[in-house]
Write a protein that holds these residues in place. Structure first.
Motif, PDB file in Angstrom:
ATOM      1  N   LEU A 236       0.815  -1.216   0.000  1.00  0.00           N
ATOM      2  CA  LEU A 236       0.000   0.000   0.000  1.00  0.00           C
ATOM      3  C   LEU A 236       0.846   1.263   0.000  1.00  0.00           C
ATOM      4  CD1 LEU A 236      -2.733   1.504   0.357  1.00  0.00           C
ATOM      5  CD2 LEU A 236      -2.493   1.117   2.828  1.00  0.00           C
ATOM      6  N   ALA A 237       1.962   1.249   0.719  1.00  0.00           N
ATOM      7  CA  ALA A 237       2.764   2.463   0.902  1.00  0.00           C
ATOM      8  C   ALA A 237       3.141   3.151  -0.414  1.00  0.00           C
ATOM      9  CB  ALA A 237       4.003   2.149   1.736  1.00  0.00           C
ATOM     10  N   PRO A 238       3.745   2.461  -1.390  1.00  0.00           N
ATOM     11  CA  PRO A 238       4.074   3.157  -2.642  1.00  0.00           C
ATOM     12  C   PRO A 238       2.848   3.576  -3.451  1.00  0.00           C
ATOM     13  CG  PRO A 238       4.572   0.806  -2.809  1.00  0.00           C
ATOM     14  CD  PRO A 238       4.269   1.083  -1.382  1.00  0.00           C
ATOM     15  N   ILE A 239       1.747   2.846  -3.308  1.00  0.00           N
ATOM     16  CA  ILE A 239       0.524   3.246  -4.007  1.00  0.00           C
ATOM     17  C   ILE A 239       0.011   4.570  -3.455  1.00  0.00           C
ATOM     18  CG2 ILE A 239      -1.893   2.625  -4.461  1.00  0.00           C
ATOM     19  CD1 ILE A 239      -1.051  -0.307  -4.398  1.00  0.00           C
ATOM     20  N   VAL A 240       0.094   4.734  -2.135  1.00  0.00           N
ATOM     21  CA  VAL A 240      -0.340   5.983  -1.500  1.00  0.00           C
ATOM     22  C   VAL A 240       0.527   7.152  -1.965  1.00  0.00           C
ATOM     23  CG1 VAL A 240      -0.416   7.191   0.717  1.00  0.00           C
ATOM     24  CG2 VAL A 240      -1.429   4.923   0.505  1.00  0.00           C
ATOM     25  N   VAL A 241       1.822   6.916  -2.147  1.00  0.00           N
ATOM     26  CA  VAL A 241       2.734   7.983  -2.576  1.00  0.00           C
ATOM     27  C   VAL A 241       2.626   8.239  -4.084  1.00  0.00           C
ATOM     28  CG1 VAL A 241       5.162   8.724  -2.604  1.00  0.00           C
ATOM     29  CG2 VAL A 241       4.290   7.415  -0.673  1.00  0.00           C
ATOM     30  N   SER A 242       2.068   7.317  -4.839  1.00  0.00           N
ATOM     31  CA  SER A 242       2.062   7.407  -6.303  1.00  0.00           C
ATOM     32  C   SER A 242       1.391   8.655  -6.891  1.00  0.00           C
ATOM     33  CB  SER A 242       1.443   6.148  -6.919  1.00  0.00           C
ATOM     34  OG  SER A 242       0.075   6.029  -6.579  1.00  0.00           O
ATOM     35  N   PRO A 243       0.380   9.264  -6.233  1.00  0.00           N
ATOM     36  CA  PRO A 243      -0.120  10.523  -6.813  1.00  0.00           C
ATOM     37  C   PRO A 243       0.966  11.577  -6.993  1.00  0.00           C
ATOM     38  CG  PRO A 243      -1.695   9.690  -5.225  1.00  0.00           C
ATOM     39  CD  PRO A 243      -0.486   8.805  -5.125  1.00  0.00           C
ATOM     40  N   TYR A 244       1.910  11.622  -6.057  1.00  0.00           N
ATOM     41  CA  TYR A 244       3.054  12.541  -6.206  1.00  0.00           C
ATOM     42  C   TYR A 244       3.976  12.056  -7.317  1.00  0.00           C
ATOM     43  CZ  TYR A 244       7.680  14.469  -5.327  1.00  0.00           C
ATOM     44  OH  TYR A 244       8.914  15.057  -5.473  1.00  0.00           O
ATOM     45  N   LEU A 245       4.260  10.767  -7.349  1.00  0.00           N
ATOM     46  CA  LEU A 245       5.169  10.218  -8.358  1.00  0.00           C
ATOM     47  C   LEU A 245       4.613  10.366  -9.766  1.00  0.00           C
ATOM     48  CD1 LEU A 245       6.194   6.925  -6.484  1.00  0.00           C
ATOM     49  CD2 LEU A 245       7.435   9.099  -6.568  1.00  0.00           C
ATOM     50  N   LEU A 246       3.281  10.331  -9.885  1.00  0.00           N
ATOM     51  CA  LEU A 246       2.640  10.451 -11.198  1.00  0.00           C
ATOM     52  C   LEU A 246       2.313  11.893 -11.568  1.00  0.00           C
ATOM     53  CD1 LEU A 246       0.246   7.356 -11.006  1.00  0.00           C
ATOM     54  CD2 LEU A 246       2.326   7.576 -12.375  1.00  0.00           C
ATOM     55  N   GLY A 247       2.548  12.817 -10.655  1.00  0.00           N
ATOM     56  CA  GLY A 247       2.430  14.237 -10.989  1.00  0.00           C
ATOM     57  C   GLY A 247       1.094  14.884 -10.740  1.00  0.00           C
ATOM     58  N   PHE A 248       0.136  14.185 -10.077  1.00  0.00           N
ATOM     59  CA  PHE A 248      -1.118  14.881  -9.797  1.00  0.00           C
ATOM     60  C   PHE A 248      -1.273  15.212  -8.313  1.00  0.00           C
ATOM     61  CE2 PHE A 248      -2.407  10.423  -9.559  1.00  0.00           C
ATOM     62  CZ  PHE A 248      -3.366  10.373  -8.547  1.00  0.00           C
ATOM     63  N   ALA A 249      -0.158  15.175  -7.602  1.00  0.00           N
ATOM     64  CA  ALA A 249      -0.072  15.699  -6.240  1.00  0.00           C
ATOM     65  C   ALA A 249       1.334  16.278  -6.081  1.00  0.00           C
ATOM     66  CB  ALA A 249      -0.335  14.617  -5.200  1.00  0.00           C
ATOM     67  N   GLY A 250       1.469  17.240  -5.156  1.00  0.00           N
ATOM     68  CA  GLY A 250       2.719  17.954  -5.021  1.00  0.00           C
ATOM     69  C   GLY A 250       3.666  17.373  -3.997  1.00  0.00           C
ATOM     70  N   PRO A 251       4.795  18.062  -3.778  1.00  0.00           N
ATOM     71  CA  PRO A 251       5.819  17.554  -2.845  1.00  0.00           C
ATOM     72  C   PRO A 251       5.357  17.486  -1.391  1.00  0.00           C
ATOM     73  CG  PRO A 251       6.346  19.778  -3.605  1.00  0.00           C
ATOM     74  CD  PRO A 251       5.225  19.297  -4.453  1.00  0.00           C
ATOM     75  N   VAL A 252       4.457  18.378  -0.986  1.00  0.00           N
ATOM     76  CA  VAL A 252       3.945  18.312   0.389  1.00  0.00           C
ATOM     77  C   VAL A 252       3.218  16.997   0.599  1.00  0.00           C
ATOM     78  CG1 VAL A 252       2.354  19.326   2.062  1.00  0.00           C
ATOM     79  CG2 VAL A 252       3.784  20.815   0.645  1.00  0.00           C
ATOM     80  N   TYR A 253       2.357  16.675  -0.362  1.00  0.00           N
ATOM     81  CA  TYR A 253       1.657  15.388  -0.276  1.00  0.00           C
ATOM     82  C   TYR A 253       2.662  14.241  -0.288  1.00  0.00           C
ATOM     83  CZ  TYR A 253      -0.999  11.243  -1.438  1.00  0.00           C
ATOM     84  OH  TYR A 253      -1.503   9.965  -1.421  1.00  0.00           O
ATOM     85  N   GLY A 254       3.647  14.307  -1.173  1.00  0.00           N
ATOM     86  CA  GLY A 254       4.634  13.242  -1.276  1.00  0.00           C
ATOM     87  C   GLY A 254       5.351  12.995   0.040  1.00  0.00           C
ATOM     88  N   GLY A 255       5.777  14.079   0.698  1.00  0.00           N
ATOM     89  CA  GLY A 255       6.511  13.941   1.949  1.00  0.00           C
ATOM     90  C   GLY A 255       5.638  13.466   3.096  1.00  0.00           C
ATOM     91  N   VAL A 256       4.493  14.096   3.276  1.00  0.00           N
ATOM     92  CA  VAL A 256       3.628  13.753   4.409  1.00  0.00           C
ATOM     93  C   VAL A 256       3.032  12.364   4.231  1.00  0.00           C
ATOM     94  CG1 VAL A 256       1.588  14.405   5.740  1.00  0.00           C
ATOM     95  CG2 VAL A 256       3.120  16.179   4.865  1.00  0.00           C
ATOM     96  N   SER A 257       2.615  12.021   3.013  1.00  0.00           N
ATOM     97  CA  SER A 257       2.038  10.685   2.790  1.00  0.00           C
ATOM     98  C   SER A 257       3.082   9.598   3.015  1.00  0.00           C
ATOM     99  CB  SER A 257       1.449  10.576   1.379  1.00  0.00           C
ATOM    100  OG  SER A 257       2.464  10.662   0.386  1.00  0.00           O
ATOM    101  N   SER A 258       4.329   9.881   2.693  1.00  0.00           N
ATOM    102  CA  SER A 258       5.402   8.916   2.945  1.00  0.00           C
ATOM    103  C   SER A 258       5.557   8.675   4.451  1.00  0.00           C
ATOM    104  CB  SER A 258       6.725   9.413   2.357  1.00  0.00           C
ATOM    105  OG  SER A 258       6.644   9.505   0.953  1.00  0.00           O
ATOM    106  N   ALA A 259       5.515   9.760   5.226  1.00  0.00           N
ATOM    107  CA  ALA A 259       5.647   9.643   6.682  1.00  0.00           C
ATOM    108  C   ALA A 259       4.466   8.882   7.281  1.00  0.00           C
ATOM    109  CB  ALA A 259       5.765  11.026   7.303  1.00  0.00           C
ATOM    110  N   LEU A 260       3.260   9.223   6.834  1.00  0.00           N
ATOM    111  CA  LEU A 260       2.068   8.536   7.337  1.00  0.00           C
ATOM    112  C   LEU A 260       2.100   7.050   6.984  1.00  0.00           C
ATOM    113  CD1 LEU A 260      -0.648  11.197   6.394  1.00  0.00           C
ATOM    114  CD2 LEU A 260       0.125  10.623   8.706  1.00  0.00           C
TER     115      LEU A 260
END
Length: 312
Positions: A236-260
């Protein structure tokens, strides 16, 4: 055969309902309001992330129809599951097993809301979205409740799709179609569902065993369930981060979602590690409780970042 007769045949107990005593609160309880609130929120996020615009009035009507459709599914689920709800400690106070609403009343209520929500969504928003809502209700009631729940330990894995459809429905309300982004939102909820429910099943396994529900801990054992919880959490973890990796979410989402997600995996590892006694029970409860907050925060991050981007 009526539901009451079916229950009596299965358990050998007198299954009677008083009926006609249901209050407004009892009918609201049939809708599973806590589940409904999550459906509304994730559908709203799907709407907000979708490209294009939907008139606020149409969006409001659309969300209301999605909410009512989700509530109708809950009512039909309680109608069919009244026999096992009477057995399980966490469900025996629901309106039907408590004798406040009859199965027939719940059935009519659920079918009426289903038909009304689907037709209204189709007429007011678009028919693709209305058809998708109809499919979601059908999937939850027929595929999950009537078939999978009582027949396979994979009930939550496959049946979890019903709870993962709302963001796609919200997206489709705006665009009239399904895209990769909406499928990612679906996957987040879909992959989150098994560890969330299996954590609950670990400390409620006695209920499921008594009711004859083949939940994973009952059929495969607690050890296997703990391993699968950890495996799903890691996937699940990389899937949750994937919106940032795919470009439809920003770095804030990428960082915080990774921590969560790291916290989620750590709690799942704790469930896997602690296998006996009160420590094992507490670990499962901790994961179950955090999983609810986790999903809410992930979708709140997506929504908040999207709103900030629009403002800037």
């Amino acid at each position: 055969m009526s539901l009451a007769e079916r229950h009596e045949m299965m358990t050998g107990q007198d299954a009677t309902w008083e009926g006609g005593m249901g209050s407004v609160g009892d009918y609201i309880a049939l809708l599973k309001p806590r589940v409904m609130s999550l459906v509304i929120f994730t559908a709203f996020v799907g709407m907000m992330l979708a490209p294009g615009q939907l008139h606020p009035v149409l969006a409001g009507v659309g969300l209301l129809c999605i909410a009512i459709g989700a509530g109708a599914s809950g009512a039909l689920n309680m109608w069919y599951d009244a026999d096992i709800d009477r057995i399980m400690s966490r469900t025996k106070k629901r309106p039907i097993p408590a004798g406040k609403i009859t199965p027939d009343e719940a059935l009519v209520f659920g079918l009426t809301l289903s038909l009304g929500s689907v037709l209204t969504l189709g007429l007011v928003v678009n028919w693709f979205t209305g058809a998708f809502l109809a499919f979601t209700i059908l999937f939850y009631v027929v595929i999950y409740t009537m078939w999978l729940k009582r027949s396979t330990p994979q009930n939550i894995v496959i049946g979890g799709a019903a709870g993962a459809f709302p963001p796609i429905i919200g997206w489709a309300a705006v665009t009239g179609n399904v895209s990769l982004e909406s499928l990612i939102l679906f996957l987040i909820i879909f992959m989150w569902t098994p560890p969330h429910f299996w954590a609950l099943a670990l400390f409620k396994s006695g209920d499921y065993r008594a009711a004859g529900i083949p939940m994973m801990p009952v059929v495969a054992g607690e050890s296997s369930t703990r391993t699968q919880i950890l495996a799903y959490a890691v996937i699940l973890a990389p899937i949750v981060v994937s919106p940032y990796l795919l470009g439809f979410a920003g770095p804030v989402y990428g960082g915080v979602s990774s921590a969560l997600s790291a916290v989620f995996v750590a709690l799942a590892f704790n469930v896997w590690r602690k296998r006996e006694g009160d420590a094992a029970r507490k670990a499962a409860i901790r994961l179950f409780s955090y999983s609810i907050l986790y999903l809410f925060l992930i979708f709140a991050l997506l929504l908040g970042e999207n709103l900030l981007t629009r403002m800037v």
